[in-house]
Structure formats: C-alpha cells, structure tokens
Design a protein around this motif. Structure first.
Motif, mmCIF file in Angstrom:
data_model
loop_
_atom_site.group_PDB
_atom_site.id
_atom_site.type_symbol
_atom_site.label_atom_id
_atom_site.label_comp_id
_atom_site.label_asym_id
_atom_site.label_seq_id
_atom_site.Cartn_x
_atom_site.Cartn_y
_atom_site.Cartn_z
ATOM 1 N N GLU A 101 0.837 -1.201 0.000
ATOM 2 C CA GLU A 101 0.000 0.000 0.000
ATOM 3 C C GLU A 101 0.875 1.255 0.000
ATOM 4 O O GLU A 101 0.546 2.261 -0.631
ATOM 5 N N PHE A 130 -6.212 -1.266 -3.737
ATOM 6 C CA PHE A 130 -5.501 -0.180 -3.041
ATOM 7 C C PHE A 130 -6.436 0.986 -2.702
ATOM 8 O O PHE A 130 -6.093 2.154 -2.890
ATOM 9 N N ALA A 133 -5.072 3.720 -0.385
ATOM 10 C CA ALA A 133 -4.078 4.584 -1.022
ATOM 11 C C ALA A 133 -4.755 5.638 -1.891
ATOM 12 O O ALA A 133 -4.384 6.822 -1.861
#
Length: 324
Positions: A101, A130, A133
């Motif tokens: 990540e 992700f 993120a």
C-alpha cells in the motif's frame, strides 16, 4: 520510498509486471507503444524504489479532455497531440502494480504531481484495489465492476457454471461456425468490418482501419483476435479481441455482423466459450470480461450486464477514480 518518472520504460519494466500477480497488458510497454503510436497519447513510466529495488510501477497516459471526440476522426493522432497540450487529461488502466500500500500511495502521489492534478479517470486492478491509497491521495470514487472467470477450475466446472441458455446457444452455433484465431491481415480486415457494422448499429463513429494493435499482440505474444466464420457461406459473423499477459486475459472490441443478427446466429456466444476453452488449455489464470456497471442505468447497460453475467464469472466490484 523514491519515485522516478520517465518518458521511456525503465529496464526490467515488463519483467517486474510478470512477477506480480496483478500485472496486466494495460501496464506494459507494449500497451504504451500502441497508445502512443495509434492514439497519440504520451506515456509516463513511474517507478517506486525502496532500498534499491523496484517496489511498484504505474503507466500513466497523457491525452486530452477532447479525446473521446477526436478518437477515430481523420488525423486524430495529430489533433490529439495538439489537444493534449491545450486540454490535458491523464488516465491509466489497472494500476498501480505495487508490492505494498505504501508503494501504491507513493506512485499515486507522483502521478498527481506529474499530471498537476488533471487525472480524469483511472482504475486499479479489480483484484488489487488499493482503496486506502487512492482515498489518502485525494482521489474521488465512482463504483464500477467486471465479471472475472476463474480459469483454475476444470473445463467441466467452467461449462457447468455457464448459464443453461448460453450453453445451448454455444453448442448450436458451433455446429454452424468455425471459431479460429486471425492469422493474416486479410482476416483482420474482415474482423474490422464486422466491428464497424456493430458500431454503426449502435450509432457510434466507426473505427479507423489500423492493424497496429493486432500486430503488436502477435509480435509480443500478448494478445489475439478470434473470429467466427460461417461454414456454409465462409463469411465472418463475429469477432473478439483479447489481450493476455501474466496469465490474465482481458476482452477488447467485440463485434457481430448484421447478417448474424438478422439470421439469429449467436456467433459471439460461440466465440466466448471457445476463448474460455482456449485460455484454459493455455493454463491462463483469469478471463476478465472488462467492465460492467454493477447498477445498470439503462437498457443498453442491462443488456451488457446480462450477456457478461451468463459466462459463469464472479462479479467483482471496484472503483474508478479521478482527481477532477
């Protein structure tokens, strides 16, 4: 975490992707070559390094906000280059490809800096999203989805998972057509003709003729085009492009001829099942049917959802993201 950006692929770019379970054709240098030469997009290769080793990569493409209007128009490659200077917009597909990540977040921040925040739409790999993120980097979310067929199942299991009506149509149609890979440019031209018949029926601009992507696929071993040819007349009734990299397949342009529609020949069903069997025989891992709206908004989206749903794949919901 250090992140570099370059207009050319770093050494070992595709090798890193091939070692990561979520590397696909859309993040390769082959796709960048096609996007630049055919669509007039400008590639940026972003690489995250930690302690001297690659921890993640992202292929970022610069186009323009007018790209949809310019695509397939006369001189589109030249006009796209002008438009990307005046109305820049960036995007990517199925990235970043990262080991953590932290690496994904570093790549997203670098993409935001390189693009000056002009990222119009991008998508992570559906199986490696992700989400934290993207949220931390300030991206805005839009729900999307795709059906993914798990090719680790036996052929018998794959066939059993296909909708009963689709199995009947595929079996019946395979008696009428031969499904084969395109091997010559003459066959590719026939596929292109069917593809444009399909687009004209949908009242969208036909594709300009170009065999570039097909040639890149053949030369790099990262894709193929399949066609269904009627046994009695020898005419091409339908076609489907697929990219594949690291055992992961994505379907591209699908087209069905007016003749097939008018005569109720379900050639696309025959192709779809033939590709599933072919991919299984190649020991590929997944067949991604490349996008559906998980909450269809009109009859067209409903039709796309129903057709892709019947092939036994799992509906995977994910997000498209933007900074604009």
């Amino acid at each position: 975490m250090d992140v570099e950006a370059s207009g050319r692929a770093f050494d070992g770019w595709n090798d890193f992707l091939s070692r990561n379970a979520f590397g696909t054709f859309f993040q390769t240098s082959f796709y960048a070559d096609y996007a630049e030469r055919e669509a007039g997009l400008k590639p940026f290769f972003l690489r995250a390094e930690e302690n001297g080793r690659t921890a993640g990569q992202l292929l970022l493409l610069k186009g323009s906000r007018a790209h949809g209007l310019l695509a397939n128009a006369p001189f589109s490659r030249a006009t796209t280059k002008i438009a990307r200077s005046l109305l820049p917009a960036f995007h990517w597909v199925y990235g970043p490809v990262a080991e953590s990540e932290e690496a994904a977040l570093a790549l997203l921040k670098k993409a935001a800096a390189v693009s000056k925040g002009k990222i119009r739409e991008c998508s992570p790999h559906p199986l490696e999203q992700f989400e934290n993120a993207f949220t931390t980097a300030g991206f805005k979310q839009k729900k999307w989805g795709t059906f993914i067929v798990d090719l680790s199942q036996s052929e018998e299991e794959l066939w059993k998972n296909v909708d009963h009506s689709a199995r009947k149509l595929a079996n019946r149609t395979l008696e009428q057509v031969e499904v084969k890979q395109v091997e010559t440019e003459g066959e590719f031209k026939e596929f292109h003709g069917v593809l444009n018949e399909n687009r004209k029926r949908g009242k969208v601009r036909p594709y300009r003729y170009s065999p570039l992507l097909w040639k890149i696929w053949r030369e790099s071993g990262t894709g193929a085009v399949f066609i269904a040819r009627e046994k009695t007349s020898n005419r091409v009734l339908a076609g489907l492009g697929i990219s594949f990299f690291n055992g992961y397949l994505n379907e591209w342009g699908a087209g069905t001829s007016n003749y097939a529609i008018e005569n109720h020949v379900y050639a696309q069903d025959a192709i779809k099942w033939s590709v599933v069997k072919w991919a299984k025989g190649k020991n590929f891992r997944f067949f991604d049917l490349t996008g559906v709206n998980p909450n269809p908004q009109d009859e067209k989206e409903n039709g796309i959802f129903r057709f892709k749903e019947k092939w036994g794949g799992k509906l995977v919901e994910y997000s498209a993201w933007s900074l604009q």
